[in-house]
Design an enzyme around this catalytic site. Sequence first.
Site, short mmCIF file in Angstrom:
data_model
loop_
_atom_site.label_atom_id
_atom_site.label_comp_id
_atom_site.label_asym_id
_atom_site.label_seq_id
_atom_site.Cartn_x
_atom_site.Cartn_y
_atom_site.Cartn_z
N HIS A 1 6.00 0.64 10.04
CA HIS A 1 6.51 -0.73 10.00
C HIS A 1 7.87 -0.84 9.31
O HIS A 1 8.43 -1.93 9.21
CB HIS A 1 5.50 -1.64 9.29
N PRO B 1 2.05 8.49 4.84
CA PRO B 1 1.68 8.16 3.48
C PRO B 1 0.29 7.54 3.33
O PRO B 1 -0.13 6.75 4.17
CB PRO B 1 2.76 7.16 3.04
N ASN B 2 -0.37 7.97 2.28
CA ASN B 2 -1.68 7.46 1.85
C ASN B 2 -2.84 7.92 2.74
O ASN B 2 -3.99 7.66 2.42
CB ASN B 2 -1.68 5.92 1.74
N HIS C 1 -3.19 4.54 15.15
CA HIS C 1 -3.56 3.82 13.93
C HIS C 1 -5.07 3.67 13.91
O HIS C 1 -5.68 3.27 14.92
CB HIS C 1 -2.91 2.43 13.87
N ALA D 1 2.28 3.37 6.68
CA ALA D 1 3.16 2.21 6.46
C ALA D 1 4.58 2.44 6.95
O ALA D 1 5.30 1.47 7.24
CB ALA D 1 3.16 1.85 4.97
N GLU E 1 1.26 7.60 19.23
CA GLU E 1 1.12 6.87 17.95
C GLU E 1 -0.33 6.45 17.79
O GLU E 1 -0.93 5.87 18.71
CB GLU E 1 2.03 5.63 17.99
N ARG F 1 -4.47 -7.54 11.46
CA ARG F 1 -4.19 -7.53 10.02
C ARG F 1 -2.91 -8.34 9.71
O ARG F 1 -2.50 -9.15 10.53
CB ARG F 1 -4.11 -6.07 9.55
N ASN G 1 0.30 9.45 13.03
CA ASN G 1 -0.05 8.23 12.33
C ASN G 1 0.91 8.13 11.14
O ASN G 1 0.74 8.82 10.13
CB ASN G 1 -1.50 8.25 11.84
N TYR H 1 -10.80 1.79 6.46
CA TYR H 1 -10.53 3.14 6.99
C TYR H 1 -11.74 4.06 7.03
O TYR H 1 -11.63 5.20 7.51
CB TYR H 1 -9.41 3.79 6.16
N ARG I 1 -9.95 5.51 0.15
CA ARG I 1 -9.03 4.40 0.20
C ARG I 1 -9.59 3.26 1.06
O ARG I 1 -9.92 3.51 2.23
CB ARG I 1 -7.76 4.94 0.84
C1 DQA Z 1 -2.49 2.68 9.44
C2 DQA Z 1 -2.07 1.21 9.48
C3 DQA Z 1 -0.85 0.97 8.61
O1 DQA Z 1 -0.48 -0.40 8.66
C4 DQA Z 1 -1.15 1.33 7.17
O2 DQA Z 1 -0.01 1.17 6.38
C5 DQA Z 1 -1.73 2.69 7.03
C6 DQA Z 1 -2.72 3.14 8.01
C7 DQA Z 1 -3.80 2.92 10.22
O3 DQA Z 1 -4.07 4.07 10.53
O4 DQA Z 1 -4.55 1.98 10.49
O5 DQA Z 1 -1.46 3.40 6.06
O6 DQA Z 1 -1.48 3.46 10.03
#
Ligand code: DQA
Length: 142
Positions: free
Chosen positions: A79, A10-11, A99, A76, A97, A106, A73, A23, A18
């Site tokens: 978590h 997501p996102n 990130h 969110a 995995e 953070r 990736n 990022y 964003r």
């Molecule tokens: C993320 C880190 C996550 O905590 C966050 O919710 C993201 C991006 C990262 O790539 O740093 O959406 O996965």
Amino acid sequence: MKQFIIINGPNLNLLGKREVNIYGNRSFEDFLEELKTHFQGRCSLDYFQSNSEGLLLDKLHEVGYSFDGIILNGGAYTHTSVAIGDAIAAISSPVIEVHISNVYARETFRHHSYFSAHCAGCIIGCGLDGYRLAIEHLLIRS
Ligand code: DQA
């Protein structure tokens, strides 16, 4: 040729727009073109992004018994999602995995991952380059 897939949660479709201070200002589509050129002839690289937990689960089930590696990736969902963690444990393809940000620098709710224990490895806080590093590793490993 080895077959890998990048799965973004997501996102991550909003990369480049964003929270650019965290990022960066590059879209994933733009970065993906560069990545595909970089690995041309060394592996095939699929891409899937979804904001839906169910669709991410379906994709993991679809590719997780045949692909040579998955770069995930989960955004969110990392978590929060016991279900995606269970899917990673269930499938046989190795999952790395990734990130983009250093989640440990953070908020504390980002310090726990339901995925990591089931993954072959984790690359955290290396920016978009983490995806390239994951593929380099999968090429050596597989
Ligand atoms: C993320 C880190 C996550 O905590 C966050 O919710 C993201 C991006 C990262 O790539 O740093 O959406 O996965």
